[in-house]
Design an enzyme around this catalytic site. Sequence first.
Site, short mmCIF file in Angstrom:
data_model
loop_
_atom_site.label_atom_id
_atom_site.label_comp_id
_atom_site.label_asym_id
_atom_site.label_seq_id
_atom_site.Cartn_x
_atom_site.Cartn_y
_atom_site.Cartn_z
N CYS A 1 -2.28 9.14 2.60
CA CYS A 1 -2.02 8.73 1.35
C CYS A 1 -3.03 9.00 0.17
O CYS A 1 -3.01 9.09 -0.97
CB CYS A 1 -1.65 7.02 1.02
SG CYS A 1 -3.25 6.18 2.22
N GLU B 1 0.81 -1.20 -0.04
CA GLU B 1 0.03 -0.13 -0.04
C GLU B 1 0.94 1.11 0.07
O GLU B 1 1.53 1.46 0.89
CB GLU B 1 -0.88 -0.09 1.43
CG GLU B 1 -1.88 -1.06 1.34
CD GLU B 1 -3.12 -1.04 0.56
OE1 GLU B 1 -3.18 0.33 -0.06
OE2 GLU B 1 -3.51 -1.82 0.28
P1 NAD Z 1 8.51 4.66 4.59
O1 NAD Z 1 8.31 3.94 3.32
O2 NAD Z 1 9.53 5.40 4.88
O3 NAD Z 1 8.27 3.66 5.82
C1 NAD Z 1 7.30 2.77 5.97
C2 NAD Z 1 7.78 1.54 7.10
O4 NAD Z 1 8.68 0.81 6.44
C3 NAD Z 1 8.32 1.94 8.30
O5 NAD Z 1 7.86 1.35 9.46
C4 NAD Z 1 9.74 1.75 8.24
O6 NAD Z 1 10.45 1.65 9.44
C5 NAD Z 1 9.79 0.69 7.19
N1 NAD Z 1 11.14 0.27 6.67
C6 NAD Z 1 12.03 1.25 5.98
N2 NAD Z 1 12.89 0.69 5.21
C7 NAD Z 1 12.80 -0.51 5.28
C8 NAD Z 1 13.30 -1.68 4.59
N3 NAD Z 1 14.46 -1.51 4.01
N4 NAD Z 1 12.53 -2.81 4.88
C9 NAD Z 1 11.57 -2.95 5.52
N5 NAD Z 1 11.05 -1.95 6.14
C10 NAD Z 1 11.50 -1.02 5.97
O7 NAD Z 1 7.12 5.37 4.80
P2 NAD Z 1 6.58 6.43 5.92
O8 NAD Z 1 7.44 7.54 5.86
O9 NAD Z 1 6.60 5.74 7.21
O10 NAD Z 1 4.97 6.91 5.25
C11 NAD Z 1 4.78 7.71 4.27
C12 NAD Z 1 4.44 7.07 3.05
O11 NAD Z 1 3.50 5.77 3.31
C13 NAD Z 1 3.99 7.64 2.01
O12 NAD Z 1 4.25 7.55 0.80
C14 NAD Z 1 2.36 7.55 1.97
O13 NAD Z 1 1.60 7.76 0.82
C15 NAD Z 1 2.61 6.16 2.15
N6 NAD Z 1 1.13 5.74 2.77
C16 NAD Z 1 0.34 4.87 2.01
C17 NAD Z 1 -0.82 4.22 2.32
C18 NAD Z 1 -1.92 3.49 1.55
O14 NAD Z 1 -2.76 2.93 2.10
N7 NAD Z 1 -1.59 3.00 0.33
C19 NAD Z 1 -1.55 4.71 3.65
C20 NAD Z 1 -0.48 5.47 4.50
C21 NAD Z 1 0.60 5.86 4.13
#
Ligand code: NAD
Length: 480
Positions: A287, A253
Amino acid sequence: MKAITEREAIKVITTHYIDGAFVESHGREVMNIIRPTDGQVIGSVTLADEEDTRRAIAAAKRAFATYGRSTTDERAQILRRLHAAASARRDDLTAAMVDEYGGVIQFAGLIVDSGISAFQAAEKALQEIPWRRSWDKTTVTLEPVGVAGLITAWNANALFLCLKIASAVAAGCTVVIKPSELSSMQTQVLVEALHEAKLPKGLLNVVTGLGNVVGAELVRNPDVAKISFTGSVAVGEQIMRDGAATMKRMTLELGGKSPTVLLDDAALDKAIPAALTMAFMNSGQACAAGTRLLVPMSRLDEVKRAILDTMRAFTVGDPADPNIAVGPMVSQKQYERVESYIRKGIEEGAEVLVGGEGRPEGLEAGYFVKPTVFVNVKNDMTIAQEEIFGPVLSVIAYDSEDEAIRIANDSKYGLHAAVLGTDIQRARRVASQLRAGRVVINGMTDDPQAPWGGFKYSGIGREYGRYGIEAFLEPKAILE
Ligand code: NAD
Protein backbone atom coordinates in the site's frame (compact mmCIF):
# COMPACT_ATOMS: atom_id res chain seq x y z
CA MET A 1 13.68 -23.44 -7.20
CA LYS A 2 12.54 -25.60 -4.28
CA ALA A 3 9.18 -23.84 -3.76
CA ILE A 4 8.40 -24.20 -7.45
CA THR A 5 9.40 -27.77 -8.28
CA GLU A 6 8.83 -29.88 -5.18
CA ARG A 7 5.19 -30.62 -4.45
CA GLU A 8 4.60 -30.79 -0.75
CA ALA A 9 1.67 -32.51 0.94
CA ILE A 10 -1.63 -30.71 0.36
CA LYS A 11 -2.66 -28.71 3.41
CA VAL A 12 -6.33 -29.05 4.29
CA ILE A 13 -7.84 -26.48 6.66
CA THR A 14 -11.34 -27.19 7.94
CA THR A 15 -11.42 -25.35 11.27
CA HIS A 16 -11.86 -21.86 12.65
CA TYR A 17 -10.56 -20.58 15.97
CA ILE A 18 -13.46 -19.80 18.29
CA ASP A 19 -13.56 -19.46 22.07
CA GLY A 20 -9.99 -20.73 22.54
CA ALA A 21 -10.34 -23.87 20.39
CA PHE A 22 -10.03 -25.03 16.77
CA VAL A 23 -13.60 -25.93 15.77
CA GLU A 24 -14.91 -27.52 12.57
CA SER A 25 -16.43 -25.09 10.10
CA HIS A 26 -20.21 -24.78 9.94
CA GLY A 27 -19.79 -23.23 6.49
CA ARG A 28 -19.36 -25.92 3.80
CA GLU A 29 -17.86 -24.02 0.85
CA VAL A 30 -14.33 -25.19 0.07
CA MET A 31 -11.77 -22.98 -1.68
CA ASN A 32 -8.47 -24.15 -3.18
CA ILE A 33 -5.23 -22.55 -2.09
CA ILE A 34 -3.18 -21.85 -5.22
CA ARG A 35 0.60 -21.38 -5.19
CA PRO A 36 1.37 -18.24 -7.20
CA THR A 37 4.75 -19.44 -8.47
CA ASP A 38 3.21 -22.24 -10.55
CA GLY A 39 -0.59 -22.06 -10.23
CA GLN A 40 -0.68 -25.46 -8.48
CA VAL A 41 -3.20 -26.33 -5.78
CA ILE A 42 -1.27 -26.64 -2.50
CA GLY A 43 -4.17 -26.79 -0.10
CA SER A 44 -7.79 -26.11 0.59
CA VAL A 45 -9.75 -24.17 3.17
CA THR A 46 -13.33 -24.62 4.28
CA LEU A 47 -14.83 -21.15 4.39
CA ALA A 48 -16.79 -19.85 7.35
CA ASP A 49 -20.41 -18.78 7.01
CA GLU A 50 -22.55 -16.31 8.96
CA GLU A 51 -23.22 -18.89 11.68
CA ASP A 52 -19.47 -19.42 12.33
CA THR A 53 -19.08 -15.66 12.45
CA ARG A 54 -21.94 -15.20 14.91
CA ARG A 55 -20.46 -17.92 17.16
CA ALA A 56 -17.12 -16.11 17.14
CA ILE A 57 -18.79 -12.78 17.93
CA ALA A 58 -20.73 -14.38 20.81
CA ALA A 59 -17.47 -15.81 22.24
CA ALA A 60 -15.77 -12.42 21.98
CA LYS A 61 -18.76 -10.74 23.64
CA ARG A 62 -18.66 -13.19 26.57
CA ALA A 63 -14.91 -12.68 26.96
CA PHE A 64 -15.26 -8.90 26.87
CA ALA A 65 -17.33 -8.95 30.06
CA THR A 66 -14.14 -9.90 31.93
CA TYR A 67 -11.28 -8.82 29.67
CA GLY A 68 -12.79 -5.37 29.17
CA ARG A 69 -12.10 -4.74 32.86
CA SER A 70 -8.51 -6.07 32.83
CA THR A 71 -5.68 -3.93 34.18
CA THR A 72 -2.92 -2.57 31.99
CA ASP A 73 -0.50 -4.92 33.78
CA GLU A 74 -2.60 -7.91 32.77
CA ARG A 75 -2.73 -6.67 29.19
CA ALA A 76 1.03 -6.11 29.13
CA GLN A 77 1.53 -9.67 30.32
CA ILE A 78 -0.75 -11.01 27.58
CA LEU A 79 1.18 -9.00 24.98
CA ARG A 80 4.43 -10.55 26.23
CA ARG A 81 2.92 -14.03 25.91
CA LEU A 82 1.70 -13.26 22.40
CA HIS A 83 5.16 -12.01 21.46
CA ALA A 84 6.83 -15.18 22.75
CA ALA A 85 4.28 -17.42 21.03
CA ALA A 86 4.60 -15.69 17.64
CA SER A 87 8.42 -15.58 17.88
CA ALA A 88 8.55 -19.34 18.33
CA ARG A 89 7.07 -19.85 14.83
CA ARG A 90 8.91 -17.04 13.04
CA ASP A 91 10.46 -19.28 10.37
CA ASP A 92 7.25 -21.23 9.74
CA LEU A 93 5.34 -17.96 9.30
CA THR A 94 7.90 -16.71 6.80
CA ALA A 95 7.86 -20.00 4.87
CA ALA A 96 4.05 -19.89 4.63
CA MET A 97 4.18 -16.31 3.32
CA VAL A 98 6.67 -17.36 0.63
CA ASP A 99 4.70 -20.44 -0.38
CA GLU A 100 1.10 -19.23 -0.27
CA TYR A 101 1.54 -15.57 -1.18
CA GLY A 102 4.78 -15.66 -3.18
CA GLY A 103 6.40 -13.04 -0.96
CA VAL A 104 10.14 -12.81 -1.65
CA ILE A 105 11.99 -14.26 1.30
CA GLN A 106 14.17 -11.18 1.78
CA PHE A 107 11.04 -9.10 2.41
CA ALA A 108 8.73 -11.76 3.89
CA GLY A 109 11.12 -12.18 6.82
CA LEU A 110 10.96 -8.43 7.50
CA ILE A 111 7.17 -8.43 7.35
CA VAL A 112 6.93 -11.30 9.80
CA ASP A 113 9.48 -9.68 12.12
CA SER A 114 7.56 -6.42 12.18
CA GLY A 115 4.36 -8.35 12.92
CA ILE A 116 5.99 -10.13 15.84
CA SER A 117 7.54 -6.94 17.20
CA ALA A 118 4.09 -5.26 17.11
CA PHE A 119 3.29 -7.01 20.40
CA GLN A 120 6.35 -5.48 22.07
CA ALA A 121 5.64 -2.09 20.52
CA ALA A 122 2.06 -2.17 21.86
CA GLU A 123 3.31 -3.08 25.32
CA LYS A 124 5.59 -0.04 25.23
CA ALA A 125 2.86 2.25 23.88
CA LEU A 126 0.49 1.05 26.58
CA GLN A 127 2.70 2.71 29.18
CA GLU A 128 2.38 6.10 27.44
CA ILE A 129 -1.39 6.33 27.37
CA PRO A 130 -3.07 8.58 29.95
CA TRP A 131 -5.58 5.93 31.05
CA ARG A 132 -7.01 8.09 33.83
CA ARG A 133 -6.92 11.86 34.32
CA SER A 134 -8.70 13.86 36.97
CA TRP A 135 -9.23 17.53 37.71
CA ASP A 136 -11.56 19.25 40.15
CA LYS A 137 -14.45 16.80 40.48
CA THR A 138 -14.01 15.23 37.05
CA THR A 139 -12.33 11.93 36.21
CA VAL A 140 -11.74 10.84 32.64
CA THR A 141 -10.90 7.22 31.87
CA LEU A 142 -10.18 5.55 28.55
CA GLU A 143 -12.41 2.52 28.07
CA PRO A 144 -12.11 -0.31 25.53
CA VAL A 145 -14.72 0.16 22.82
CA GLY A 146 -15.96 -3.47 22.93
CA VAL A 147 -15.75 -6.39 20.51
CA ALA A 148 -13.59 -5.45 17.53
CA GLY A 149 -13.87 -6.95 14.03
CA LEU A 150 -10.49 -7.01 12.30
CA ILE A 151 -10.60 -7.43 8.50
CA THR A 152 -7.37 -7.68 6.51
CA ALA A 153 -5.85 -7.77 3.03
CA TRP A 154 -3.54 -10.52 1.68
CA ASN A 155 -0.29 -8.68 1.06
CA ALA A 156 1.25 -8.70 4.56
CA ASN A 157 -0.94 -11.09 6.51
CA ALA A 158 1.23 -11.67 9.61
CA LEU A 159 1.91 -7.96 10.01
CA PHE A 160 -1.73 -6.86 9.75
CA LEU A 161 -3.04 -9.57 12.05
CA CYS A 162 -0.38 -9.08 14.74
CA LEU A 163 -0.62 -5.29 14.55
CA LYS A 164 -4.39 -5.19 14.90
CA ILE A 165 -4.48 -7.87 17.61
CA ALA A 166 -1.74 -6.08 19.58
CA SER A 167 -3.51 -2.70 19.55
CA ALA A 168 -6.94 -4.14 20.33
CA VAL A 169 -5.66 -6.35 23.15
CA ALA A 170 -3.65 -3.46 24.62
CA ALA A 171 -6.86 -1.41 24.66
CA GLY A 172 -8.81 -4.16 26.44
CA CYS A 173 -10.92 -5.25 23.45
CA THR A 174 -11.71 -8.81 22.43
CA VAL A 175 -11.50 -9.58 18.72
CA VAL A 176 -12.96 -11.49 15.80
CA ILE A 177 -10.58 -11.62 12.88
CA LYS A 178 -11.56 -12.07 9.26
CA PRO A 179 -8.27 -12.49 7.43
CA SER A 180 -8.11 -12.45 3.67
CA GLU A 181 -9.24 -15.77 2.30
CA LEU A 182 -6.04 -15.70 0.21
CA SER A 183 -3.97 -15.94 3.41
CA SER A 184 -5.56 -19.04 4.96
CA MET A 185 -2.36 -21.06 5.32
CA GLN A 186 -0.41 -18.16 6.81
CA THR A 187 -3.28 -17.44 9.18
CA GLN A 188 -3.43 -21.08 10.27
CA VAL A 189 0.28 -21.05 11.21
CA LEU A 190 -0.12 -17.78 13.09
CA VAL A 191 -3.21 -18.92 14.99
CA GLU A 192 -1.55 -22.22 15.94
CA ALA A 193 1.33 -20.12 17.27
CA LEU A 194 -0.88 -17.69 19.20
CA HIS A 195 -2.93 -20.57 20.66
CA GLU A 196 0.20 -21.39 22.66
CA ALA A 197 -0.04 -18.01 24.40
CA LYS A 198 -2.93 -19.54 26.38
CA LEU A 199 -5.12 -16.46 26.21
CA PRO A 200 -8.41 -16.16 28.08
CA LYS A 201 -11.05 -18.03 26.05
CA GLY A 202 -12.86 -15.88 23.51
CA LEU A 203 -10.32 -13.04 23.58
CA LEU A 204 -9.05 -14.02 20.12
CA ASN A 205 -11.31 -15.56 17.47
CA VAL A 206 -10.47 -16.15 13.82
CA VAL A 207 -12.95 -16.99 11.06
CA THR A 208 -11.62 -17.33 7.54
CA GLY A 209 -14.23 -16.73 4.88
CA LEU A 210 -15.38 -14.46 2.11
CA GLY A 211 -15.70 -10.71 2.55
CA ASN A 212 -19.33 -10.54 1.51
CA VAL A 213 -20.20 -13.34 3.98
CA VAL A 214 -17.97 -13.18 7.10
CA GLY A 215 -16.82 -9.58 6.65
CA ALA A 216 -20.36 -8.37 5.99
CA GLU A 217 -21.67 -10.15 9.11
CA LEU A 218 -19.00 -8.47 11.25
CA VAL A 219 -19.90 -5.09 9.79
CA ARG A 220 -23.66 -5.39 10.37
CA ASN A 221 -23.65 -7.32 13.69
CA PRO A 222 -24.75 -5.02 16.55
CA ASP A 223 -22.48 -6.87 19.02
CA VAL A 224 -19.38 -5.67 17.13
CA ALA A 225 -18.50 -2.13 18.23
CA LYS A 226 -15.55 -1.40 15.99
CA ILE A 227 -14.15 -2.41 12.60
CA SER A 228 -10.47 -2.10 11.85
CA PHE A 229 -10.08 -2.73 8.13
CA THR A 230 -7.10 -2.96 5.79
CA GLY A 231 -7.98 -3.24 2.13
CA SER A 232 -9.20 -1.42 -0.94
CA VAL A 233 -11.05 1.91 -1.16
CA ALA A 234 -14.08 0.26 -2.78
CA VAL A 235 -14.57 -2.19 0.09
CA GLY A 236 -13.70 0.51 2.65
CA GLU A 237 -16.51 2.69 1.27
CA GLN A 238 -18.97 -0.20 1.48
CA ILE A 239 -17.95 -1.04 5.06
CA MET A 240 -18.42 2.59 6.06
CA ARG A 241 -21.90 2.67 4.50
CA ASP A 242 -22.99 -0.70 5.93
CA GLY A 243 -21.46 0.00 9.36
CA ALA A 244 -23.45 3.23 9.74
CA ALA A 245 -26.59 1.24 10.60
CA THR A 246 -24.99 0.03 13.85
CA MET A 247 -22.87 3.17 14.43
CA LYS A 248 -19.60 1.27 14.03
CA ARG A 249 -16.34 2.93 15.02
CA MET A 250 -14.02 2.64 12.02
CA THR A 251 -10.36 2.50 11.23
CA LEU A 252 -9.85 2.21 7.48
CA GLU A 253 -6.37 1.56 6.06
CA LEU A 254 -6.83 1.83 2.32
CA GLY A 255 -4.81 2.30 -0.84
CA GLY A 256 -2.05 4.59 -2.00
CA LYS A 257 -0.27 6.10 -5.00
CA SER A 258 2.71 7.33 -3.11
CA PRO A 259 5.06 9.96 -4.55
CA THR A 260 8.83 9.84 -4.19
CA VAL A 261 10.18 13.37 -4.70
CA LEU A 262 13.76 13.27 -5.96
CA LEU A 263 15.25 16.72 -5.36
CA ASP A 264 17.83 18.16 -7.74
CA ASP A 265 20.66 17.81 -5.20
CA ALA A 266 20.08 14.06 -4.68
CA ALA A 267 23.05 11.70 -4.96
CA LEU A 268 21.75 9.26 -7.56
CA ASP A 269 23.97 6.34 -6.50
CA LYS A 270 21.94 6.17 -3.28
CA ALA A 271 18.69 7.84 -4.31
CA ILE A 272 17.83 5.60 -7.27
CA PRO A 273 18.29 2.28 -5.40
CA ALA A 274 16.21 3.78 -2.57
CA ALA A 275 13.47 4.91 -4.98
CA LEU A 276 13.34 1.54 -6.76
CA THR A 277 13.28 -0.35 -3.46
CA MET A 278 10.28 1.72 -2.37
CA ALA A 279 8.56 1.11 -5.72
CA PHE A 280 9.14 -2.65 -5.88
CA MET A 281 9.05 -3.68 -2.21
CA ASN A 282 6.81 -6.67 -1.59
CA SER A 283 6.81 -7.15 -5.39
CA GLY A 284 4.96 -3.84 -5.70
CA GLN A 285 1.99 -5.28 -3.76
CA ALA A 286 2.43 -2.74 -0.98
CA CYS A 287 0.00 0.00 0.00
CA ALA A 288 2.94 2.33 0.71
CA ALA A 289 4.85 1.54 -2.51
CA GLY A 290 6.42 4.67 -3.99
CA THR A 291 4.92 4.23 -7.44
CA ARG A 292 5.32 7.81 -8.71
CA LEU A 293 8.93 9.00 -8.97
CA LEU A 294 9.08 12.78 -9.45
CA VAL A 295 12.34 13.82 -11.13
CA PRO A 296 13.74 17.28 -11.93
CA MET A 297 13.67 17.78 -15.71
CA SER A 298 17.31 18.93 -15.58
CA ARG A 299 18.41 15.48 -14.36
CA LEU A 300 15.98 13.26 -16.26
CA ASP A 301 18.52 11.67 -18.65
CA GLU A 302 20.90 10.92 -15.80
CA VAL A 303 18.06 9.39 -13.78
CA LYS A 304 16.99 7.19 -16.69
CA ARG A 305 20.55 5.85 -17.04
CA ALA A 306 20.76 5.23 -13.28
CA ILE A 307 17.42 3.39 -13.33
CA LEU A 308 18.55 1.16 -16.21
CA ASP A 309 21.74 0.31 -14.29
CA THR A 310 20.02 -0.30 -10.97
CA MET A 311 17.17 -2.40 -12.40
CA ARG A 312 19.65 -5.25 -12.87
CA ALA A 313 19.43 -5.80 -9.08
CA PHE A 314 15.62 -6.11 -9.23
CA THR A 315 15.60 -9.70 -10.38
CA VAL A 316 12.30 -11.51 -10.74
CA GLY A 317 11.79 -15.19 -9.97
CA ASP A 318 11.43 -17.82 -7.26
CA PRO A 319 10.54 -15.96 -4.03
CA ALA A 320 12.29 -18.62 -1.93
CA ASP A 321 15.63 -17.61 -3.47
CA PRO A 322 17.27 -14.94 -1.27
CA ASN A 323 18.74 -13.23 -4.37
CA ILE A 324 15.34 -12.55 -5.88
CA ALA A 325 13.81 -9.08 -5.38
CA VAL A 326 10.43 -9.44 -7.10
CA GLY A 327 8.17 -12.49 -6.85
CA PRO A 328 4.88 -13.38 -8.54
CA MET A 329 1.58 -11.56 -8.10
CA VAL A 330 -0.67 -13.21 -5.53
CA SER A 331 -3.28 -14.53 -7.99
CA GLN A 332 -4.29 -14.79 -11.63
CA LYS A 333 -6.72 -11.90 -11.02
CA GLN A 334 -3.93 -9.70 -9.68
CA TYR A 335 -1.66 -10.72 -12.58
CA GLU A 336 -4.34 -9.63 -15.06
CA ARG A 337 -4.93 -6.39 -13.19
CA VAL A 338 -1.26 -5.42 -13.35
CA GLU A 339 -0.98 -6.42 -17.03
CA SER A 340 -4.05 -4.33 -17.87
CA TYR A 341 -2.43 -1.25 -16.30
CA ILE A 342 0.82 -1.83 -18.21
CA ARG A 343 -1.25 -1.99 -21.43
CA LYS A 344 -3.14 1.15 -20.42
CA GLY A 345 0.12 3.02 -19.79
CA ILE A 346 1.34 2.18 -23.29
CA GLU A 347 -2.02 3.15 -24.84
CA GLU A 348 -1.99 6.50 -23.05
CA GLY A 349 1.43 7.33 -24.49
CA ALA A 350 3.85 6.59 -21.65
CA GLU A 351 7.16 5.08 -22.72
CA VAL A 352 8.39 1.74 -21.34
CA LEU A 353 11.95 2.20 -20.11
CA VAL A 354 12.20 -1.28 -18.56
CA GLY A 355 9.80 -4.25 -18.52
CA GLY A 356 6.48 -4.12 -20.34
CA GLU A 357 3.66 -6.54 -21.05
CA GLY A 358 3.80 -10.34 -20.64
CA ARG A 359 5.53 -12.82 -18.38
CA PRO A 360 9.30 -12.70 -17.93
CA GLU A 361 11.18 -15.37 -19.90
CA GLY A 362 11.36 -18.74 -18.14
CA LEU A 363 8.58 -17.85 -15.68
CA GLU A 364 5.57 -18.72 -17.80
CA ALA A 365 3.89 -21.02 -15.26
CA GLY A 366 3.20 -18.60 -12.40
CA TYR A 367 1.69 -15.14 -11.96
CA PHE A 368 4.94 -13.30 -12.70
CA VAL A 369 4.94 -9.88 -14.34
CA LYS A 370 7.92 -7.87 -15.56
CA PRO A 371 8.98 -5.13 -13.12
CA THR A 372 8.18 -2.11 -15.27
CA VAL A 373 9.34 1.50 -15.31
CA PHE A 374 7.44 4.02 -17.40
CA VAL A 375 8.93 7.39 -18.38
CA ASN A 376 7.23 10.35 -20.11
CA VAL A 377 4.36 9.91 -17.70
CA LYS A 378 1.97 12.80 -17.06
CA ASN A 379 0.37 12.88 -13.64
CA ASP A 380 -3.15 12.78 -15.10
CA MET A 381 -2.54 9.45 -16.84
CA THR A 382 -4.36 6.43 -15.40
CA ILE A 383 -1.08 4.75 -14.37
CA ALA A 384 -0.17 7.83 -12.30
CA GLN A 385 -3.59 8.22 -10.67
CA GLU A 386 -4.82 4.69 -9.92
CA GLU A 387 -3.32 2.18 -7.53
CA ILE A 388 -1.92 -0.72 -9.57
CA PHE A 389 -0.66 -2.86 -6.67
CA GLY A 390 2.13 -4.41 -8.70
CA PRO A 391 5.76 -3.62 -9.68
CA VAL A 392 5.02 -0.67 -11.96
CA LEU A 393 6.76 2.68 -11.49
CA SER A 394 5.82 5.93 -13.23
CA VAL A 395 8.58 8.52 -13.68
CA ILE A 396 7.17 12.06 -13.90
CA ALA A 397 9.34 15.08 -14.68
CA TYR A 398 8.96 18.47 -12.94
CA ASP A 399 10.49 21.94 -13.44
CA SER A 400 10.53 23.46 -9.96
CA GLU A 401 10.27 22.39 -6.33
CA ASP A 402 6.80 23.97 -6.12
CA GLU A 403 5.67 21.98 -9.13
CA ALA A 404 7.05 18.77 -7.58
CA ILE A 405 5.00 19.40 -4.42
CA ARG A 406 1.91 20.20 -6.47
CA ILE A 407 2.23 16.97 -8.52
CA ALA A 408 2.95 14.90 -5.39
CA ASN A 409 -0.25 16.19 -3.78
CA ASP A 410 -2.33 15.91 -6.97
CA SER A 411 -3.68 12.48 -6.03
CA LYS A 412 -6.84 11.18 -4.39
CA TYR A 413 -4.52 9.23 -2.07
CA GLY A 414 -2.31 10.38 0.81
CA LEU A 415 -0.91 7.34 2.60
CA HIS A 416 2.85 7.61 2.24
CA ALA A 417 5.48 9.78 0.54
CA ALA A 418 9.26 10.05 0.30
CA VAL A 419 11.77 12.84 -0.27
CA LEU A 420 15.30 12.14 -1.53
CA GLY A 421 17.90 14.91 -1.33
CA THR A 422 21.25 15.93 0.11
CA ASP A 423 20.28 19.18 1.86
CA ILE A 424 18.34 17.77 4.81
CA GLN A 425 16.72 21.10 5.77
CA ARG A 426 15.33 21.43 2.29
CA ALA A 427 14.16 17.81 2.27
CA ARG A 428 12.34 18.45 5.57
CA ARG A 429 10.74 21.60 4.16
CA VAL A 430 9.40 19.66 1.17
CA ALA A 431 8.27 16.79 3.44
CA SER A 432 6.26 19.23 5.55
CA GLN A 433 4.24 20.23 2.48
CA LEU A 434 3.28 16.73 1.37
CA ARG A 435 -0.27 15.64 2.19
CA ALA A 436 0.40 12.11 3.43
CA GLY A 437 0.10 10.25 6.71
CA ARG A 438 3.78 9.36 6.66
CA VAL A 439 6.72 10.89 4.83
CA VAL A 440 10.16 9.25 4.86
CA ILE A 441 13.34 11.15 4.08
CA ASN A 442 16.15 9.44 2.14
CA GLY A 443 14.79 5.92 2.02
CA MET A 444 12.21 3.55 3.44
CA THR A 445 12.24 3.34 7.20
CA ASP A 446 9.80 2.43 9.94
CA ASP A 447 9.03 3.35 13.52
CA PRO A 448 6.42 1.21 15.26
CA GLN A 449 5.52 4.11 17.59
CA ALA A 450 4.81 6.54 14.70
CA PRO A 451 1.25 6.69 13.35
CA TRP A 452 0.38 4.82 10.15
CA GLY A 453 -2.62 5.75 8.04
CA GLY A 454 -3.85 7.96 5.30
CA PHE A 455 -5.07 11.39 4.31
CA LYS A 456 -7.88 11.60 1.76
CA TYR A 457 -8.95 8.28 0.14
CA SER A 458 -6.12 6.42 1.85
CA GLY A 459 -8.36 5.99 4.84
CA ILE A 460 -9.55 7.11 8.22
CA GLY A 461 -7.75 6.79 11.54
CA ARG A 462 -4.28 5.55 12.43
CA GLU A 463 -2.55 2.37 13.49
CA TYR A 464 0.79 1.78 15.30
CA GLY A 465 1.94 2.85 18.74
CA ARG A 466 -0.38 4.79 21.02
CA TYR A 467 -2.35 6.07 18.01
CA GLY A 468 -3.26 2.48 17.15
CA ILE A 469 -4.36 1.69 20.71
CA GLU A 470 -6.38 4.92 21.01
CA ALA A 471 -8.38 3.81 17.97
CA PHE A 472 -9.88 1.05 20.17
CA LEU A 473 -10.72 3.35 23.11
CA GLU A 474 -13.61 5.59 24.16
CA PRO A 475 -13.09 8.44 26.65
CA LYS A 476 -15.53 8.37 29.55
CA ALA A 477 -15.98 11.13 32.12
CA ILE A 478 -17.37 10.77 35.64
CA LEU A 479 -18.38 14.07 37.25
CA GLU A 480 -19.26 14.47 40.91
P1 NAD B 1 -10.06 -5.92 -0.58
O1 NAD B 1 -10.64 -4.62 -0.19
O2 NAD B 1 -10.56 -6.61 -1.78
O3 NAD B 1 -10.23 -6.97 0.63
C1 NAD B 1 -9.78 -6.68 1.93
C2 NAD B 1 -10.55 -7.54 2.92
O4 NAD B 1 -11.92 -7.14 2.93
C3 NAD B 1 -10.54 -9.03 2.59
O5 NAD B 1 -10.39 -9.77 3.77
C4 NAD B 1 -11.92 -9.22 1.96
O6 NAD B 1 -12.38 -10.54 2.05
C5 NAD B 1 -12.76 -8.26 2.80
N1 NAD B 1 -14.05 -7.86 2.21
C6 NAD B 1 -14.38 -7.85 0.90
N2 NAD B 1 -15.67 -7.43 0.77
C7 NAD B 1 -16.13 -7.15 2.01
C8 NAD B 1 -17.37 -6.67 2.52
N3 NAD B 1 -18.39 -6.40 1.72
N4 NAD B 1 -17.49 -6.47 3.85
C9 NAD B 1 -16.45 -6.74 4.68
N5 NAD B 1 -15.27 -7.21 4.25
C10 NAD B 1 -15.10 -7.41 2.93
O7 NAD B 1 -8.49 -5.67 -0.66
P2 NAD B 1 -7.34 -6.69 -1.05
O8 NAD B 1 -7.39 -6.95 -2.52
O9 NAD B 1 -7.39 -7.86 -0.13
O10 NAD B 1 -6.03 -5.84 -0.68
C11 NAD B 1 -5.47 -4.88 -1.52
C12 NAD B 1 -5.85 -3.50 -1.09
O11 NAD B 1 -5.51 -3.30 0.29
C13 NAD B 1 -5.10 -2.41 -1.83
O12 NAD B 1 -5.97 -1.38 -2.20
C14 NAD B 1 -4.09 -1.89 -0.81
O13 NAD B 1 -3.65 -0.59 -1.01
C15 NAD B 1 -4.84 -2.04 0.46
N6 NAD B 1 -3.90 -2.10 1.58
C16 NAD B 1 -3.80 -1.02 2.45
C17 NAD B 1 -2.88 -1.03 3.49
C18 NAD B 1 -2.75 0.13 4.46
O14 NAD B 1 -2.13 -0.04 5.53
N7 NAD B 1 -3.27 1.29 4.18
C19 NAD B 1 -2.06 -2.13 3.65
C20 NAD B 1 -2.16 -3.19 2.75
C21 NAD B 1 -3.10 -3.18 1.73
